[in-house]
Design a protein around this motif. Structure first.
Motif, PDB file in Angstrom:
ATOM      1  N   ILE A 139       0.810  -1.231   0.000  1.00  0.00           N
ATOM      2  CA  ILE A 139       0.000   0.000   0.000  1.00  0.00           C
ATOM      3  C   ILE A 139       0.843   1.281   0.000  1.00  0.00           C
ATOM      4  N   MET A 140       2.159   1.126   0.145  1.00  0.00           N
ATOM      5  CA  MET A 140       2.976   2.318   0.357  1.00  0.00           C
ATOM      6  C   MET A 140       2.836   3.356  -0.761  1.00  0.00           C
ATOM      7  N   ASN A 141       2.647   2.909  -1.979  1.00  0.00           N
ATOM      8  CA  ASN A 141       2.483   3.865  -3.078  1.00  0.00           C
ATOM      9  C   ASN A 141       1.133   3.695  -3.764  1.00  0.00           C
ATOM     10  N   SER A 142       0.153   3.236  -2.981  1.00  0.00           N
ATOM     11  CA  SER A 142      -1.150   2.951  -3.592  1.00  0.00           C
ATOM     12  C   SER A 142      -1.952   4.234  -3.808  1.00  0.00           C
ATOM     13  N   PRO A 143      -2.833   4.221  -4.815  1.00  0.00           N
ATOM     14  CA  PRO A 143      -3.646   5.416  -5.100  1.00  0.00           C
ATOM     15  C   PRO A 143      -4.647   5.714  -3.993  1.00  0.00           C
ATOM     16  N   ARG A 144      -5.139   6.916  -3.964  1.00  0.00           N
ATOM     17  CA  ARG A 144      -6.098   7.332  -2.940  1.00  0.00           C
ATOM     18  C   ARG A 144      -7.463   6.707  -3.189  1.00  0.00           C
ATOM     19  N   LEU A 145      -8.102   6.360  -2.117  1.00  0.00           N
ATOM     20  CA  LEU A 145      -9.457   5.809  -2.169  1.00  0.00           C
ATOM     21  C   LEU A 145     -10.449   6.946  -1.955  1.00  0.00           C
ATOM     22  N   THR A 146     -11.182   7.264  -3.014  1.00  0.00           N
ATOM     23  CA  THR A 146     -12.173   8.345  -2.941  1.00  0.00           C
ATOM     24  C   THR A 146     -13.446   7.881  -3.658  1.00  0.00           C
ATOM     25  N   PRO A 147     -14.555   8.593  -3.481  1.00  0.00           N
ATOM     26  CA  PRO A 147     -15.771   8.221  -4.222  1.00  0.00           C
ATOM     27  C   PRO A 147     -15.539   8.196  -5.746  1.00  0.00           C
ATOM     28  N   GLU A 148     -14.578   8.982  -6.218  1.00  0.00           N
ATOM     29  CA  GLU A 148     -14.305   9.034  -7.658  1.00  0.00           C
ATOM     30  C   GLU A 148     -13.453   7.849  -8.126  1.00  0.00           C
ATOM     31  N   THR A 149     -12.490   7.448  -7.300  1.00  0.00           N
ATOM     32  CA  THR A 149     -11.577   6.372  -7.729  1.00  0.00           C
ATOM     33  C   THR A 149     -12.154   4.983  -7.467  1.00  0.00           C
ATOM     34  N   LEU A 150     -13.133   4.895  -6.571  1.00  0.00           N
ATOM     35  CA  LEU A 150     -13.726   3.584  -6.252  1.00  0.00           C
ATOM     36  C   LEU A 150     -14.727   3.214  -7.352  1.00  0.00           C
ATOM     37  N   THR A 151     -14.267   2.410  -8.308  1.00  0.00           N
ATOM     38  CA  THR A 151     -15.116   2.100  -9.457  1.00  0.00           C
ATOM     39  C   THR A 151     -15.736   0.709  -9.381  1.00  0.00           C
ATOM     40  N   ARG A 152     -15.259  -0.109  -8.429  1.00  0.00           N
ATOM     41  CA  ARG A 152     -15.857  -1.450  -8.311  1.00  0.00           C
ATOM     42  C   ARG A 152     -15.833  -1.917  -6.863  1.00  0.00           C
ATOM     43  N   ASN A 153     -16.583  -2.967  -6.607  1.00  0.00           N
ATOM     44  CA  ASN A 153     -16.676  -3.503  -5.251  1.00  0.00           C
ATOM     45  C   ASN A 153     -15.375  -4.205  -4.854  1.00  0.00           C
ATOM     46  N   PRO A 154     -14.800  -3.882  -3.691  1.00  0.00           N
ATOM     47  CA  PRO A 154     -13.574  -4.566  -3.271  1.00  0.00           C
ATOM     48  C   PRO A 154     -13.853  -5.964  -2.704  1.00  0.00           C
ATOM     49  N   ASN A 155     -12.826  -6.818  -2.729  1.00  0.00           N
ATOM     50  CA  ASN A 155     -12.930  -8.134  -2.091  1.00  0.00           C
ATOM     51  C   ASN A 155     -12.891  -8.019  -0.577  1.00  0.00           C
ATOM     52  N   SER A 156     -12.142  -7.038  -0.103  1.00  0.00           N
ATOM     53  CA  SER A 156     -11.908  -6.939   1.332  1.00  0.00           C
ATOM     54  C   SER A 156     -11.627  -5.486   1.715  1.00  0.00           C
ATOM     55  N   LEU A 157     -12.046  -5.130   2.919  1.00  0.00           N
ATOM     56  CA  LEU A 157     -11.756  -3.809   3.483  1.00  0.00           C
ATOM     57  C   LEU A 157     -11.012  -4.006   4.793  1.00  0.00           C
ATOM     58  N   VAL A 158      -9.936  -3.283   4.963  1.00  0.00           N
ATOM     59  CA  VAL A 158      -9.232  -3.300   6.243  1.00  0.00           C
ATOM     60  C   VAL A 158      -9.300  -1.902   6.835  1.00  0.00           C
ATOM     61  N   LEU A 159      -9.712  -1.829   8.098  1.00  0.00           N
ATOM     62  CA  LEU A 159      -9.855  -0.534   8.780  1.00  0.00           C
ATOM     63  C   LEU A 159      -8.874  -0.459   9.938  1.00  0.00           C
ATOM     64  N   LEU A 160      -8.084   0.607   9.982  1.00  0.00           N
ATOM     65  CA  LEU A 160      -7.243   0.882  11.138  1.00  0.00           C
ATOM     66  C   LEU A 160      -7.984   1.916  11.975  1.00  0.00           C
ATOM     67  N   VAL A 161      -8.418   1.503  13.153  1.00  0.00           N
ATOM     68  CA  VAL A 161      -9.272   2.377  13.957  1.00  0.00           C
ATOM     69  C   VAL A 161      -8.578   2.785  15.253  1.00  0.00           C
ATOM     70  N   GLN A 162      -9.060   3.863  15.831  1.00  0.00           N
ATOM     71  CA  GLN A 162      -8.543   4.269  17.141  1.00  0.00           C
ATOM     72  C   GLN A 162      -8.972   3.213  18.152  1.00  0.00           C
ATOM     73  N   LEU A 163      -8.015   2.775  18.970  1.00  0.00           N
ATOM     74  CA  LEU A 163      -8.241   1.642  19.870  1.00  0.00           C
ATOM     75  C   LEU A 163      -9.505   1.797  20.723  1.00  0.00           C
ATOM     76  N   ASP A 164      -9.703   3.004  21.265  1.00  0.00           N
ATOM     77  CA  ASP A 164     -10.863   3.207  22.148  1.00  0.00           C
ATOM     78  C   ASP A 164     -12.183   3.309  21.376  1.00  0.00           C
ATOM     79  N   ARG A 165     -12.105   3.323  20.045  1.00  0.00           N
ATOM     80  CA  ARG A 165     -13.311   3.419  19.224  1.00  0.00           C
ATOM     81  C   ARG A 165     -13.656   2.103  18.521  1.00  0.00           C
ATOM     82  N   ARG A 166     -12.814   1.097  18.731  1.00  0.00           N
ATOM     83  CA  ARG A 166     -12.972  -0.163  17.999  1.00  0.00           C
ATOM     84  C   ARG A 166     -14.376  -0.758  18.138  1.00  0.00           C
ATOM     85  N   THR A 167     -14.844  -0.921  19.357  1.00  0.00           N
ATOM     86  CA  THR A 167     -16.161  -1.528  19.583  1.00  0.00           C
ATOM     87  C   THR A 167     -17.264  -0.697  18.954  1.00  0.00           C
ATOM     88  N   ALA A 168     -17.140   0.625  19.051  1.00  0.00           N
ATOM     89  CA  ALA A 168     -18.151   1.515  18.485  1.00  0.00           C
ATOM     90  C   ALA A 168     -18.200   1.402  16.953  1.00  0.00           C
TER      91      ALA A 168
END
Length: 269
Positions: free
Chosen positions: A130-159
Motif C-alpha cells: 500500500i505504500m504507493n497505492s492510489p487514494r481511495l475516494t468516491p471518484e476512484t472507487l469504481t468497483r466492489n472490493p474483495n476486502s476492506l481493512v480498517l485501522l481504527v482508534q483503539l478506544d473506538r474499535r467496539t463503536a
C-alpha cells in the motif's frame, strides 16, 4: 495413498518469525506436490502480499486470498476463479464518516489493486504493497472490493464494529485482528477460509477426510473445523488449539508445518 489437499495459512504458520520461508518448508511442499498432493495457500493476505511466497514454494495449485473472498490460479486464467465482494456503497459510507467514527485508515483491496483513504500509521508494516497505492475516494472507487481493512482508534474499535453491524450487518461480517493494533476486516457476509477450502476440495474431488489444514489464529477456525485433520500450530492461540484435531510439536519458526507433514506422510507410507 489417497490424494490429499493440504491447506496452508501463511503468517504464524507456514512463514517463520521473519515472515519468510525456511528451506525445509519449501522442500517438503515440493515433495508433496510432486507426489500428486494438492498444496494450497489459504490466507488473509492479498494476492499482492502472497504472490512471492506462492512462487517461492513453486506451487501450481489455486490460491485463496482475503480469508476466502478470492479463489484464483496465479499467473494463469482459471475458469473456476471466484470472488466475493463488499458493496461499494458500504465503502463510500465508511469514507464519508471515517473521521467521525475514529477510523484512521481504510484499505480497499482487490485481486490486483489496493487503494487507501486516511493516514498510514502502522499499515505499511502489514501491507507493504500500500505504500504507493492510489487514494481511495468516491471518484476512484469504481468497483466492489474483495476486502476492506480498517485501522481504527483503539478506544473506538467496539463503536466502529457496532456501527457497521447496525447499518450493514445483513451484508458484511466484521473481523477483529489480534495484536496491539486495532485492525478490523470487513468481508462479504458468511465468507471465511473454509468457504475457499471447501471450494477447492470440491474442485479437485477430494473428500473432507483427505483434507489437512494448518493455522494459528481465529481466522483459521472454520478452516480447521472443516478439514478432516485440522492442525493448530504450537504457537497458535489457545482457542485454535482447543478446536483443532492436533497440534504441531514445533512452532512456525522451527518448520512446524513441514516437520508435521514429514512425520505424517512417513508414517502413512
Amino acid at each position: 495413498m489417497e490424494r490429499k489437499l493440504i491447506a496452508l495459512d501463511l503468517d504464524g504458520t507456514t512463514l517463520n518469525a521473519d515472515s519468510g520461508l525456511n528451506t525445509a518448508t519449501i522442500q517438503t511442499m515440493q515433495r508433496l506436490q510432486n507426489a500428486g498432493h494438492v498444496v494450497s495457500i489459504i490466507t488473509g493476505r492479498s494476492y499482492q502480499g502472497s504472490a512471492a511466497i506462492y512462487d517461492q514454494l513453486h506451487l501450481v495449485s489455486p490460491m485463496i486470498n482475503f480469508n476466502g473472498s478470492l479463489g484464483h490460479l496465479p499467473h494463469q486464467t482459471w475458469a473456476s476463479e471466484y470472488q466475493f465482494t463488499v458493496n461499494k456503497a458500504i465503502v463510500l459510507a465508511l469514507i464519508k464518516y471515517r473521521e467521525q467514527l475514529g477510523i484512521n485508515e481504510i484499505i480497499a483491496e482487490n485481486k490486483n489493486s489496493t487503494m487507501t483513504a486516511g493516514q498510514d500509521l502502522v499499515a505499511g508494516k502489514f501491507f507493504p504493497e500500500i505504500m504507493n497505492s492510489p487514494r481511495l475516494t468516491p471518484e476512484t472507487l469504481t468497483r466492489n472490493p474483495n476486502s476492506l481493512v480498517l485501522l481504527v482508534q483503539l478506544d473506538r474499535r467496539t463503536a466502529v464494529v457496532d456501527w457497521i453491524n447496525a447499518h450493514f450487518g445483513d451484508f458484511v461480517d466484521v473481523g477483529v485482528w489480534g495484536g496491539p493494533n486495532a485492525i478490523l476486516e470487513v468481508t462479504s457476509k458468511g465468507v471465511h477460509k473454509a468457504k475457499g477450502l471447501a471450494y477447492l476440495a470440491d474442485h479437485f474431488q477430494i473428500a473432507r477426510r483427505n483434507v489437512i489444514a494448518f493455522g494459528d489464529e481465529h481466522n483459521d477456525l472454520e478452516m480447521l473445523q472443516y478439514a478432516g485433520l485440522g492442525v493448530a500450530m504450537a504457537n497458535g492461540t489457545s482457542a485454535i488449539k482447543a478446536a483443532a484435531d492436533d497440534v504441531t510439536a514445533y512452532d512456525n519458526d522451527q518448520n512446524g508445518v513441514a516437520r508435521y507433514l514429514d512425520d505424517y506422510f512417513a508414517l502413512a507410507e
